[in-house]
Motif scaffolding. Structure first.
Motif, PDB file in Angstrom:
ATOM      1  N   THR A 242      54.435 -55.653 -13.006  1.00 22.64           N
ATOM      2  CA  THR A 242      54.843 -55.890 -11.624  1.00 22.64           C
ATOM      3  C   THR A 242      54.124 -54.974 -10.640  1.00 22.64           C
ATOM      4  O   THR A 242      53.591 -53.925 -11.016  1.00 22.64           O
ATOM      5  CB  THR A 242      56.361 -55.693 -11.457  1.00 22.64           C
ATOM      6  OG1 THR A 242      56.670 -54.321 -11.672  1.00 22.64           O
ATOM      7  CG2 THR A 242      57.152 -56.577 -12.404  1.00 22.64           C
ATOM      8  N   ALA A 243      54.173 -55.362  -9.380  1.00 23.03           N
ATOM      9  CA  ALA A 243      53.571 -54.558  -8.316  1.00 23.03           C
ATOM     10  C   ALA A 243      54.232 -53.183  -8.275  1.00 23.03           C
ATOM     11  O   ALA A 243      53.556 -52.163  -8.103  1.00 23.03           O
ATOM     12  CB  ALA A 243      53.712 -55.275  -6.982  1.00 23.03           C
ATOM     13  N   GLY A 244      55.545 -53.136  -8.459  1.00 18.25           N
ATOM     14  CA  GLY A 244      56.263 -51.859  -8.463  1.00 18.25           C
ATOM     15  C   GLY A 244      55.830 -50.962  -9.611  1.00 18.25           C
ATOM     16  O   GLY A 244      55.675 -49.746  -9.440  1.00 18.25           O
ATOM     17  N   GLU A 245      55.644 -51.557 -10.786  1.00 12.57           N
ATOM     18  CA  GLU A 245      55.172 -50.775 -11.935  1.00 12.57           C
ATOM     19  C   GLU A 245      53.758 -50.261 -11.690  1.00 12.57           C
ATOM     20  O   GLU A 245      53.434 -49.127 -12.040  1.00 12.57           O
ATOM     21  CB  GLU A 245      55.207 -51.628 -13.209  1.00 12.57           C
ATOM     22  CG  GLU A 245      56.603 -51.946 -13.688  1.00 12.57           C
ATOM     23  CD  GLU A 245      56.627 -52.978 -14.798  1.00 12.57           C
ATOM     24  OE1 GLU A 245      55.732 -53.861 -14.825  1.00 12.57           O
ATOM     25  OE2 GLU A 245      57.534 -52.909 -15.640  1.00 12.57           O
ATOM     26  N   GLN A 246      52.920 -51.086 -11.081  1.00 13.79           N
ATOM     27  CA  GLN A 246      51.549 -50.668 -10.785  1.00 13.79           C
ATOM     28  C   GLN A 246      51.548 -49.494  -9.814  1.00 13.79           C
ATOM     29  O   GLN A 246      50.785 -48.533  -9.974  1.00 13.79           O
ATOM     30  CB  GLN A 246      50.757 -51.842 -10.191  1.00 13.79           C
ATOM     31  CG  GLN A 246      50.490 -52.945 -11.186  1.00 13.79           C
ATOM     32  CD  GLN A 246      49.833 -54.142 -10.538  1.00 13.79           C
ATOM     33  OE1 GLN A 246      48.852 -53.991  -9.810  1.00 13.79           O
ATOM     34  NE2 GLN A 246      50.368 -55.324 -10.798  1.00 13.79           N
ATOM     35  N   GLU A 247      52.428 -49.561  -8.827  1.00 17.23           N
ATOM     36  CA  GLU A 247      52.528 -48.469  -7.857  1.00 17.23           C
ATOM     37  C   GLU A 247      53.002 -47.193  -8.561  1.00 17.23           C
ATOM     38  O   GLU A 247      52.478 -46.102  -8.313  1.00 17.23           O
ATOM     39  CB  GLU A 247      53.509 -48.854  -6.750  1.00 17.23           C
ATOM     40  CG  GLU A 247      53.517 -47.896  -5.596  1.00 17.23           C
ATOM     41  CD  GLU A 247      54.371 -48.397  -4.435  1.00 17.23           C
ATOM     42  OE1 GLU A 247      54.721 -47.543  -3.595  1.00 17.23           O
ATOM     43  OE2 GLU A 247      54.686 -49.594  -4.374  1.00 17.23           O
ATOM     44  N   PHE A 248      53.993 -47.323  -9.454  1.00 19.12           N
ATOM     45  CA  PHE A 248      54.488 -46.187 -10.230  1.00 19.12           C
ATOM     46  C   PHE A 248      53.360 -45.570 -11.050  1.00 19.12           C
ATOM     47  O   PHE A 248      53.184 -44.350 -11.070  1.00 19.12           O
ATOM     48  CB  PHE A 248      55.621 -46.649 -11.151  1.00 19.12           C
ATOM     49  CG  PHE A 248      56.126 -45.596 -12.084  1.00 19.12           C
ATOM     50  CD1 PHE A 248      57.056 -44.660 -11.665  1.00 19.12           C
ATOM     51  CD2 PHE A 248      55.669 -45.530 -13.394  1.00 19.12           C
ATOM     52  CE1 PHE A 248      57.531 -43.685 -12.523  1.00 19.12           C
ATOM     53  CE2 PHE A 248      56.134 -44.557 -14.268  1.00 19.12           C
ATOM     54  CZ  PHE A 248      57.064 -43.628 -13.826  1.00 19.12           C
ATOM     55  N   TYR A 249      52.576 -46.401 -11.733  1.00 23.31           N
ATOM     56  CA  TYR A 249      51.447 -45.915 -12.541  1.00 23.31           C
ATOM     57  C   TYR A 249      50.450 -45.164 -11.660  1.00 23.31           C
ATOM     58  O   TYR A 249      49.956 -44.102 -12.035  1.00 23.31           O
ATOM     59  CB  TYR A 249      50.741 -47.090 -13.246  1.00 23.31           C
ATOM     60  CG  TYR A 249      51.310 -47.443 -14.595  1.00 23.31           C
ATOM     61  CD1 TYR A 249      52.670 -47.692 -14.778  1.00 23.31           C
ATOM     62  CD2 TYR A 249      50.488 -47.541 -15.705  1.00 23.31           C
ATOM     63  CE1 TYR A 249      53.182 -48.026 -16.013  1.00 23.31           C
ATOM     64  CE2 TYR A 249      50.988 -47.872 -16.954  1.00 23.31           C
ATOM     65  CZ  TYR A 249      52.340 -48.112 -17.103  1.00 23.31           C
ATOM     66  OH  TYR A 249      52.849 -48.437 -18.324  1.00 23.31           O
ATOM     67  N   ALA A 250      50.157 -45.719 -10.482  1.00 27.46           N
ATOM     68  CA  ALA A 250      49.188 -45.095  -9.568  1.00 27.46           C
ATOM     69  C   ALA A 250      49.708 -43.736  -9.074  1.00 27.46           C
ATOM     70  O   ALA A 250      48.950 -42.760  -9.026  1.00 27.46           O
ATOM     71  CB  ALA A 250      48.912 -46.024  -8.397  1.00 27.46           C
ATOM     72  N   GLU A 251      51.006 -43.672  -8.743  1.00 24.55           N
ATOM     73  CA  GLU A 251      51.592 -42.409  -8.272  1.00 24.55           C
ATOM     74  C   GLU A 251      51.517 -41.324  -9.335  1.00 24.55           C
ATOM     75  O   GLU A 251      51.359 -40.145  -9.030  1.00 24.55           O
ATOM     76  CB  GLU A 251      53.062 -42.624  -7.885  1.00 24.55           C
ATOM     77  CG  GLU A 251      53.260 -43.377  -6.600  1.00 24.55           C
ATOM     78  CD  GLU A 251      54.721 -43.720  -6.369  1.00 24.55           C
ATOM     79  OE1 GLU A 251      55.592 -43.373  -7.207  1.00 24.55           O
ATOM     80  OE2 GLU A 251      55.003 -44.363  -5.341  1.00 24.55           O
ATOM     81  N   ARG A 252      51.650 -41.719 -10.596  1.00 25.36           N
ATOM     82  CA  ARG A 252      51.639 -40.761 -11.704  1.00 25.36           C
ATOM     83  C   ARG A 252      50.213 -40.451 -12.186  1.00 25.36           C
ATOM     84  O   ARG A 252      50.023 -39.622 -13.056  1.00 25.36           O
ATOM     85  CB  ARG A 252      52.445 -41.292 -12.894  1.00 25.36           C
ATOM     86  CG  ARG A 252      53.914 -41.545 -12.613  1.00 25.36           C
ATOM     87  CD  ARG A 252      54.652 -40.236 -12.374  1.00 25.36           C
ATOM     88  NE  ARG A 252      56.076 -40.380 -12.246  1.00 25.36           N
ATOM     89  CZ  ARG A 252      56.745 -40.690 -11.139  1.00 25.36           C
ATOM     90  NH1 ARG A 252      56.097 -40.945 -10.032  1.00 25.36           N
ATOM     91  NH2 ARG A 252      58.054 -40.767 -11.135  1.00 25.36           N
ATOM     92  N   GLY A 253      49.244 -41.168 -11.651  1.00 25.98           N
ATOM     93  CA  GLY A 253      47.854 -40.920 -12.024  1.00 25.98           C
ATOM     94  C   GLY A 253      47.440 -41.580 -13.332  1.00 25.98           C
ATOM     95  O   GLY A 253      46.433 -41.203 -13.925  1.00 25.98           O
ATOM     96  N   PHE A 254      48.232 -42.575 -13.788  1.00 27.92           N
ATOM     97  CA  PHE A 254      47.871 -43.282 -15.020  1.00 27.92           C
ATOM     98  C   PHE A 254      46.710 -44.221 -14.721  1.00 27.92           C
ATOM     99  O   PHE A 254      46.793 -45.069 -13.836  1.00 27.92           O
ATOM    100  CB  PHE A 254      49.054 -44.087 -15.568  1.00 27.92           C
ATOM    101  CG  PHE A 254      50.267 -43.247 -15.894  1.00 27.92           C
ATOM    102  CD1 PHE A 254      50.147 -41.968 -16.407  1.00 27.92           C
ATOM    103  CD2 PHE A 254      51.540 -43.756 -15.703  1.00 27.92           C
ATOM    104  CE1 PHE A 254      51.263 -41.209 -16.719  1.00 27.92           C
ATOM    105  CE2 PHE A 254      52.660 -43.002 -16.012  1.00 27.92           C
ATOM    106  CZ  PHE A 254      52.522 -41.730 -16.522  1.00 27.92           C
ATOM    107  N   ALA A 255      45.633 -44.090 -15.472  1.00 28.58           N
ATOM    108  CA  ALA A 255      44.438 -44.891 -15.214  1.00 28.58           C
ATOM    109  C   ALA A 255      44.483 -46.243 -15.923  1.00 28.58           C
ATOM    110  O   ALA A 255      43.899 -47.210 -15.449  1.00 28.58           O
ATOM    111  CB  ALA A 255      43.202 -44.126 -15.658  1.00 28.58           C
ATOM    112  N   ASN A 256      45.174 -46.327 -17.051  1.00 26.52           N
ATOM    113  CA  ASN A 256      45.177 -47.561 -17.848  1.00 26.52           C
ATOM    114  C   ASN A 256      46.446 -48.380 -17.632  1.00 26.52           C
ATOM    115  O   ASN A 256      47.526 -47.837 -17.432  1.00 26.52           O
ATOM    116  CB  ASN A 256      45.072 -47.215 -19.342  1.00 26.52           C
ATOM    117  CG  ASN A 256      43.804 -46.450 -19.646  1.00 26.52           C
ATOM    118  OD1 ASN A 256      42.749 -46.732 -19.108  1.00 26.52           O
ATOM    119  ND2 ASN A 256      43.921 -45.463 -20.507  1.00 26.52           N
ATOM    120  N   GLU A 257      46.288 -49.688 -17.713  1.00 27.06           N
ATOM    121  CA  GLU A 257      47.435 -50.588 -17.639  1.00 27.06           C
ATOM    122  C   GLU A 257      48.181 -50.535 -18.968  1.00 27.06           C
ATOM    123  O   GLU A 257      47.595 -50.189 -19.996  1.00 27.06           O
ATOM    124  CB  GLU A 257      46.948 -52.020 -17.392  1.00 27.06           C
ATOM    125  CG  GLU A 257      46.270 -52.190 -16.055  1.00 27.06           C
ATOM    126  CD  GLU A 257      45.728 -53.601 -15.850  1.00 27.06           C
ATOM    127  OE1 GLU A 257      45.552 -54.343 -16.851  1.00 27.06           O
ATOM    128  OE2 GLU A 257      45.491 -53.964 -14.697  1.00 27.06           O
TER     129      GLU A 257
END
Length: 92
Positions: A19-34
Motif C-alpha cells: 500500500t501507499a501507506g506502507e511505502q511511505e513507512f518504508y521510505a521514512e525508515r530508510g528501507f531501500a527494498n520492497e
C-alpha cells in the motif's frame, strides 16, 4: 505521492498489495527494498524464528498453587502465580 503496488510473494507466489501507506513507512525508515513476502509469510517466518520459552514449575508463595514461570525459581526469592502477582500489582 505513493500509489498501491501489487507484488508477488517469493515464498508462496501469491500476489499482495504494497500500500501507499506502507511505502511511505518504508521510505521514512530508510528501507531501500520492497517487501518480498506477503504478510502471512512474513508472520510465519517470524514465528518460526522465535524460540520457545522454557517454563519452570514453582509453588506460589501466597496461595500455594502450582505456577508456571519463565525463569528458574530461587530458594531465596518468593514466586507467585499469575493471579496473586496481578493482585499484588493492583495493590501497589
Amino acid at each position: 505521492m505513493y500509489e498501491d503496488k501489487t507484488l508477488v510473494c517469493k515464498e508462496c507466489g501469491n500476489e499482495f498489495v504494497f500500500t501507499a501507506g506502507e511505502q511511505e513507512f518504508y521510505a521514512e525508515r530508510g528501507f531501500a527494498n520492497e517487501p518480498q513476502r506477503c504478510k502471512a509469510c512474513r508472520d510465519a517466518r517470524k514465528q518460526s524464528q522465535r524460540t520457545e520459552r522454557e517454563m519452570f514449575t514453582a509453588v506460589c508463595a501466597n496461595c500455594g498453587k502450582e505456577a508456571k514461570v519463565p525463569f528458574r525459581p530461587r530458594e531465596d526469592r518468593p514466586v507467585y502465580c499469575s493471579e496473586c502477582f496481578a493482585k499484588m500489582k493492583e495493590e501497589q
